[in-house]
Design a protein around this motif. Structure first.
Motif, short mmCIF file in Angstrom:
data_model
loop_
_atom_site.label_atom_id
_atom_site.label_comp_id
_atom_site.label_asym_id
_atom_site.label_seq_id
_atom_site.Cartn_x
_atom_site.Cartn_y
_atom_site.Cartn_z
N ARG A 188 0.83 -1.21 0.00
CA ARG A 188 0.00 0.00 0.00
C ARG A 188 0.86 1.26 0.00
N VAL A 189 1.91 1.26 0.82
CA VAL A 189 2.78 2.44 0.90
C VAL A 189 3.53 2.65 -0.40
N THR A 190 4.09 1.57 -0.96
CA THR A 190 4.84 1.68 -2.21
C THR A 190 3.93 2.13 -3.35
N ASN B 99 3.03 5.94 -2.97
CA ASN B 99 4.14 6.84 -3.28
C ASN B 99 4.51 6.81 -4.76
N PRO C 18 9.94 6.05 2.07
CA PRO C 18 9.23 5.52 3.24
C PRO C 18 9.62 4.08 3.57
#
Length: 330
Positions: free
Chosen positions: A212-214, A217, A252
């Motif tokens: 989700r974070v990758t 971003n 992140p």
């Protein structure tokens, strides 16, 4: 860069002191102590209690000493002698107990970490590159399910499937005949047959989170003007992604790499307990339930040290990758 690293290292010392003090305090918050738990267990089993023996144990371990005296005795032994103390529950040095379960803990932790990274990073990039496609929706859907379902429930499901479909014994990292056998090729193969269940279960939530974070971003970077300019210059899509958005989108991820270091040591406590894994997780849970403050405190202290060191490593890596971090611009 050198000044940045020195400042970060200097911040480690007071942080470790504060964490050790808070951890030791929290361990002693529940009413009573190890002796009260031990006495209650003996009474529940109908055994007699020798008051002289209980008093001798109180004097031996200094259980009735003030908090500051107990804390100084514990932390000074760690700092000056490398002694984590004696476990009340097991009657053995804490360092020996941790050393017994450390090899399997490291095998489980490293395997989980490698699988998480190997799946999460490519999946996050692919999901962002194919936004609103079937692939994107599939990866996102699996990620949401992995985040929503408790790990201990997944552990029970995988344990049942492994037993019902593959005939793998449930519980532990070895079959009964290899549990106490010396290391051999057959024992390694048996370990691999049992290792896949806890590795998959523990890595699920972490993998979904990194995806989700990758993805978020990458999508943010792909919409920026410099990507449009690179496309206008005729660069291939693969080269554009590798050279520009991916590098920045990984910030992140790099900043949280250090958080994974303590997870190698402690693993998932509840999953390890459900699957009866011989790692530090069940050892810590048993120590907390028995109010074995030196064993619980030793494990928590090691986790705290690894967390601080991991955060330091993440800060240094992030500063090396992104110069803005060194100058405080983000």
């Amino acid at each position: 860069m050198i000044r940045f690293v020195i400042l970060r290292i200097l911040q480690v010392i007071p942080t470790l002191f504060a964490v050790s003090l808070i951890a030791f305090f929290i361990i002693q918050l529940p009413p009573g102590n190890y002796l009260t738990v031990h006495i209650a267990n003996l009474q529940a089993q109908g055994e007699t209690i020798d008051p002289a023996q209980i008093e001798a144990l109180r004097q031996r371990y200094g259980i009735d000493d003030p908090f500051w005296v107990q804390y100084w005795k514990w932390i000074s032994n760690i700092l000056f002698h490398g002694d984590l103390g004696q476990s009340f529950q097991h009657g053995r040095p804490v360092s020996v107990l941790i050393g017994d379960v450390l090899p399997l803990t490291l095998i489980l932790g490293v395997s989980t970490l490698l699988l998480t990274w190997a799946i999460a990073l490519p999946a996050g990039v692919i999901s962002a590159m194919r936004q609103h496609s079937v692939v994107d929706y599939t990866i996102s859907g699996i990620g949401f399910v992995a985040l929503a379902v408790p790990n201990f429930l997944v552990a029970l499901i995988f344990a049942y499937l492994g037993f019902a479909l593959l005939g793998t014994s449930v519980g532990g990292l070895f079959s009964p005949e290899y549990a106490h056998a010396p290391w051999s090729l057959a024992k390694v193969i048996d370990l691999l047959e049992h290792l896949w269940i806890p590795v998959l279960v523990i890595s699920l939530a972490g993998t979904a989170g990194i995806i989700r974070v990758t993805r978020a971003n990458m999508l943010d970077e792909l919409r920026k003007p410099y990507v449009t300019t690179a496309r206008a210059k005729g660069l291939s899509e693969g080269k554009i992604v590798r050279k520009y958005p991916l590098r920045i989108a990984l910030n992140p991820f790099i900043s949280t790499v250090g958080w994974n270091i303590p997870s190698i040591f402690d693993g998932e406590v509840i999953v390890a307990t459900v699957l009866a894994l011989g790692t530090t997780g069940p050892l810590l849970l048993g120590a907390l339930r028995a109010q074995d403050m030196y064993l619980a405190g030793g494990i928590i202290f090691i986790i705290a040290v690894l967390t601080v060191i991991g955060t330091l490593i993440s800060d240094i890596l992030l500063a090396a990758v992104d110069p803005r971090v060194r100058y405080g611009r983000i």
